[in-house]
Design an enzyme around this catalytic site. Structure first.
Site, PDB file in Angstrom:
ATOM      1  N   ASP A   1      -7.161   4.183  -4.269  1.00 55.71           N
ATOM      2  CA  ASP A   1      -7.777   4.043  -2.945  1.00 55.71           C
ATOM      3  C   ASP A   1      -8.373   5.427  -2.670  1.00 55.71           C
ATOM      4  O   ASP A   1      -8.634   6.183  -3.624  1.00 55.71           O
ATOM      5  CB  ASP A   1      -6.733   3.630  -1.882  1.00 55.71           C
ATOM      6  CG  ASP A   1      -7.375   3.182  -0.558  1.00 55.71           C
ATOM      7  OD1 ASP A   1      -7.852   2.036  -0.485  1.00 55.71           O
ATOM      8  OD2 ASP A   1      -7.417   3.977   0.393  1.00 55.71           O
TER       9      ASP A   1
ATOM     10  N   LYS B   1       0.874  -1.184   0.000  1.00 57.47           N
ATOM     11  CA  LYS B   1       0.000   0.000   0.000  1.00 57.47           C
ATOM     12  C   LYS B   1       0.902   1.222   0.000  1.00 57.47           C
ATOM     13  O   LYS B   1       2.028   1.171   0.496  1.00 57.47           O
ATOM     14  CB  LYS B   1      -0.869   0.018   1.270  1.00 57.47           C
ATOM     15  CG  LYS B   1      -2.117   0.859   1.153  1.00 57.47           C
ATOM     16  CD  LYS B   1      -3.256   0.064   0.574  1.00 57.47           C
ATOM     17  CE  LYS B   1      -4.487   0.888   0.337  1.00 57.47           C
ATOM     18  NZ  LYS B   1      -5.644   0.035   0.012  1.00 57.47           N
TER      19      LYS B   1
HETATM   20  P1  NDP Z   1     -12.992   7.692  -2.482  1.00 53.71           P
HETATM   21  O1  NDP Z   1     -11.905   8.671  -2.330  1.00 53.71           O
HETATM   22  O2  NDP Z   1     -13.591   7.476  -3.818  1.00 53.71           O
HETATM   23  O3  NDP Z   1     -14.185   8.019  -1.480  1.00 53.71           O
HETATM   24  C1  NDP Z   1     -13.941   8.082  -0.117  1.00 53.71           C
HETATM   25  C2  NDP Z   1     -15.232   8.490   0.575  1.00 53.71           C
HETATM   26  O4  NDP Z   1     -15.078   8.327   1.977  1.00 53.71           O
HETATM   27  C3  NDP Z   1     -15.570   9.945   0.358  1.00 53.71           C
HETATM   28  O5  NDP Z   1     -16.948  10.097   0.403  1.00 53.71           O
HETATM   29  C4  NDP Z   1     -14.895  10.598   1.547  1.00 53.71           C
HETATM   30  O6  NDP Z   1     -15.443  11.851   1.907  1.00 53.71           O
HETATM   31  C5  NDP Z   1     -15.137   9.596   2.624  1.00 53.71           C
HETATM   32  N1  NDP Z   1     -14.063   9.714   3.619  1.00 53.71           N
HETATM   33  C6  NDP Z   1     -12.741   9.574   3.402  1.00 53.71           C
HETATM   34  N2  NDP Z   1     -12.034   9.789   4.526  1.00 53.71           N
HETATM   35  C7  NDP Z   1     -12.940  10.071   5.457  1.00 53.71           C
HETATM   36  C8  NDP Z   1     -12.843  10.380   6.813  1.00 53.71           C
HETATM   37  N3  NDP Z   1     -11.654  10.451   7.459  1.00 53.71           N
HETATM   38  N4  NDP Z   1     -14.002  10.602   7.493  1.00 53.71           N
HETATM   39  C9  NDP Z   1     -15.204  10.524   6.852  1.00 53.71           C
HETATM   40  N5  NDP Z   1     -15.348  10.238   5.561  1.00 53.71           N
HETATM   41  C10 NDP Z   1     -14.241  10.014   4.872  1.00 53.71           C
HETATM   42  O7  NDP Z   1     -12.410   6.323  -1.882  1.00 53.71           O
HETATM   43  P2  NDP Z   1     -12.937   4.830  -2.111  1.00 53.71           P
HETATM   44  O8  NDP Z   1     -14.406   4.824  -2.271  1.00 53.71           O
HETATM   45  O9  NDP Z   1     -12.086   4.210  -3.133  1.00 53.71           O
HETATM   46  O10 NDP Z   1     -12.541   4.165  -0.707  1.00 53.71           O
HETATM   47  C11 NDP Z   1     -13.451   4.049   0.378  1.00 53.71           C
HETATM   48  C12 NDP Z   1     -12.985   2.948   1.311  1.00 53.71           C
HETATM   49  O11 NDP Z   1     -12.944   1.713   0.597  1.00 53.71           O
HETATM   50  C13 NDP Z   1     -11.582   3.114   1.894  1.00 53.71           C
HETATM   51  O12 NDP Z   1     -11.565   2.528   3.184  1.00 53.71           O
HETATM   52  C14 NDP Z   1     -10.721   2.272   0.979  1.00 53.71           C
HETATM   53  O13 NDP Z   1      -9.526   1.862   1.584  1.00 53.71           O
HETATM   54  C15 NDP Z   1     -11.658   1.112   0.721  1.00 53.71           C
HETATM   55  N6  NDP Z   1     -11.397   0.298  -0.477  1.00 53.71           N
HETATM   56  C16 NDP Z   1     -11.327   0.860  -1.713  1.00 53.71           C
HETATM   57  C17 NDP Z   1     -11.122   0.073  -2.820  1.00 53.71           C
HETATM   58  C18 NDP Z   1     -11.125   0.618  -4.201  1.00 53.71           C
HETATM   59  O14 NDP Z   1     -11.049  -0.171  -5.132  1.00 53.71           O
HETATM   60  N7  NDP Z   1     -11.222   1.916  -4.406  1.00 53.71           N
HETATM   61  C19 NDP Z   1     -10.936  -1.388  -2.689  1.00 53.71           C
HETATM   62  C20 NDP Z   1     -11.112  -1.885  -1.349  1.00 53.71           C
HETATM   63  C21 NDP Z   1     -11.321  -1.048  -0.292  1.00 53.71           C
HETATM   64  P3  NDP Z   1     -14.656  13.207   1.598  1.00 53.71           P
HETATM   65  O15 NDP Z   1     -14.885  13.450   0.146  1.00 53.71           O
HETATM   66  O16 NDP Z   1     -15.255  14.223   2.476  1.00 53.71           O
HETATM   67  O17 NDP Z   1     -13.213  12.946   1.912  1.00 53.71           O
HETATM   68  O1  2IT Z   2      -7.899  -1.700  -0.510  1.00 45.20           O
HETATM   69  C1  2IT Z   2      -7.895  -2.181  -1.657  1.00 45.20           C
HETATM   70  O2  2IT Z   2      -8.051  -3.386  -1.859  1.00 45.20           O
HETATM   71  C2  2IT Z   2      -7.708  -1.260  -2.788  1.00 45.20           C
HETATM   72  N1  2IT Z   2      -7.640  -0.050  -2.576  1.00 45.20           N
HETATM   73  C3  2IT Z   2      -7.599  -1.796  -4.174  1.00 45.20           C
HETATM   74  C4  2IT Z   2      -6.215  -2.329  -4.430  1.00 45.20           C
HETATM   75  C5  2IT Z   2      -5.923  -2.712  -5.847  1.00 45.20           C
HETATM   76  O3  2IT Z   2      -4.747  -3.012  -6.085  1.00 45.20           O
HETATM   77  O4  2IT Z   2      -6.800  -2.714  -6.702  1.00 45.20           O
END
Ligand code: NDP
Ligand code: 2IT
Length: 450
Positions: free
Chosen positions: A163, A123
């Site tokens: 992420d 990561k």
């Molecule tokens: P995005 O940046 O697309 O969206 C993140 C969302 O979460 C936004 O709405 C953001 O709000 C909110 N957020 C982020 N930080 C905080 C915080 N400290 N407190 C409250 N709200 C918060 O990210 P993703 O949707 O990609 O990721 C969301 C979660 O999913 C994370 O935990 C990530 O690690 C996990 N994840 C993502 C994957 C992927 O493929 N993208 C795969 C597996 C897991 P704001 O705009 O206000 O910051």
């Molecule tokens: O937390 C996760 O699994 C991710 N942000 C996606 C990682 C990836 O390599 O697609």
């Protein structure tokens, strides 16, 4: 034993709270595996697993649109490559520090092991805040970040992805710079756009996969998502595609959030409203509050720092899909969810529930899908993107979706089997940790002390 290894971890890096939490959760689950396999203890497997193979920390200097210079920190944590090249996302958020990235990289090792695909865990990211920055500023930041990262990654070494704060725009700028520096067009990043090496369904994969996992859990009780009222947090990549897939299953998503507040739409977030959210968040880069301005029947509640719970989790509902960030469900939130009748908690985010909350879910025997199983669809389709890049061809949407479904089905079954084998039937939390751990550890044992 749990105390021993945790003590070492905490003494070495006393400030890495999230990392201690992630290690504590895994170690607690896998103690019975160590008891059955004393050779793992002798090989100091845990001691080796909690120490990253390598951490790269670097300066990222960049210039804003006014000509002012900024300096951020860049990181890549290469945690473990026993079963494949390091694989895992990049996070751009002001809260990013080494402890958070080590927790995420540690989780990623076991998550990737569950996917059935050959991927190690890593990561990275930066404390850079993309909010309020112009496209040109984000581009210059990404170019500077890749100006160092490129020497540490490669299609057979380490393959980053998105992420929080890193989506298609950032992956594009990062890839452009990598390609220029290395003079190679290879699949070194995933989450690329479709016309230059990306995979269909990768943007959707984490949210879709999370809903497939929830459907699998419900099927064990002969139930479906049809008509289920669902609480979803976040409004980014994972939340949007969770809502999209919930609609495919005729469920009723009613909430979305960002770090400023959340909306509650009692009538349900339908496809038109979701299209509005996608434009709002992905194109205009606006705030979720605008949803309640566009749809005045919906209720917007700003974050209230004086509250010791999140009112988003205090609505009566059938399912909850935390899809924002770590520790967004505290103990009181977990109690509220159970009290309000929630029967499924499926974690789209990484480690969104505090350990006391996890215990509440487990004690109440609801269907609880932990992040490293439930959100593994994203990295799984990243793995499929790598496969397609290696073969230099693209699969259809149907083909990728079919594989994603198969992988989520297999992860679900693997968790159940491992939980059963170690005396905790139906406990997906233990099952995920045990199954991921065993796969990685067997590879480490095969490969000797390296
Ligand atoms: P995005 O940046 O697309 O969206 C993140 C969302 O979460 C936004 O709405 C953001 O709000 C909110 N957020 C982020 N930080 C905080 C915080 N400290 N407190 C409250 N709200 C918060 O990210 P993703 O949707 O990609 O990721 C969301 C979660 O999913 C994370 O935990 C990530 O690690 C996990 N994840 C993502 C994957 C992927 O493929 N993208 C795969 C597996 C897991 P704001 O705009 O206000 O910051
Ligand atoms: O937390 C996760 O699994 C991710 N942000 C996606 C990682 C990836 O390599 O697609």
């Amino acid at each position: 034993m749990k105390a021993d290894i945790l003590k070492v971890v905490m003494e070495k890096d006393p400030n890495q709270r999230e990392f201690h939490q992630a290690v504590g959760e895994v170690v607690e689950s896998i103690l019975p595996v160590l008891d059955r396999n004393p050779e793992y203890r002798k090989a100091k497997i845990l001691e080796r697993l909690v120490e990253p193979d390598r951490v790269v920390l670097f300066r990222v200097s960049w210039m804003d649109d006014r000509g002012e210079i900024h300096v951020n920190r860049g990181f890549r944590v290469q945690m473990n490559n026993a079963i494949g090249p390091y694989k895992g996302g990049l996070r751009f958020h002001p809260s990013v520090n080494l402890g958070i990235l080590k927790f995420l990289a540690f989780e990623q090792v076991f998550k990737n092991a569950l996917t059935t695909l050959p991927m190690g865990g890593g990561k990275g990211g930066s404390d850079f805040d993309p909010k309020g920055k112009s496209d040109n500023e984000v581009m210059r930041f990404c170019q500077s970040f890749m100006g160092e990262l490129f020497r540490h990654i490669g299609p057979h070494t380490d393959v980053p992805a998105g992420d929080i704060g890193v989506g298609a725009r950032e992956i594009g700028y990062l890839y452009g710079m990598y390609k220029k520096l290395v003079n190679e067009f290879t699949g070194v990043l995933t989450g690329k756009n479709l016309n230059w090496g990306g995979s269909l369904i990768r943007p959707e994969a984490t949210g879709y996969g999370s809903v497939y996992f929830a459907a699998e859990m419900l099927a064990t009780k002969n139930k479906t998502l049809e008509g289920c009222v669902c609480l979803v947090s976040g409004s980014g990549n994972v939340a949007q595609h969770t809502v999209e897939k919930l609609l495919d299953f005729n469920a009723k998503p009613v909430t979305l959030s960002d770090s400023s507040g959340y909306i509650f739409d009692e009538e349900g977030i339908d496809r038109d409203k979701l299209a509005f959210v996608k434009r709002l968040k992905n194109v205009k880069r606006g705030r979720i509050k605008a949803y309640a301005e566009k749809y005045p029947h919906a209720l917007y509640t700003p974050v209230d720092p004086a509250l010791d719970y999140n009112p988003l989790w205090d609505h009566s509902a059938d399912c909850a899909f935390p899809s924002a960030t770590q520790n967004e469900i505290n103990e009181k939130d977990a109690r509220n969810l159970v009290k309000n009748g929630v029967k499924v908690v499926c974690e789209g985010a990484n480690m969104p529930t505090v350990p006391e909350g996890v215990d509440i879910f487990l004690d109440s025997h609801i269907l609880y899908g932990p992040g490293k199983a439930a959100n593994a669809g994203g990295v799984s389709v990243s793995g499929l993107e790598m496969t397609q890049n290696s073969m230099r061809l693209s699969w259809t949407r149907e083909e990728v979706d079919k594989r994603l479904k198969m992988i989520m089905h297999s992860i679900h079954q693997t968790c159940l089997n491992a939980a059963e084998a170690y005396g905790s039937p139906g406990n997906y939390f233990k099952g995920a940790n045990i199954a991921g751990f065993v796969k990685v550890v067997e590879a480490m044992m095969d490969q000797g002390l390296v």
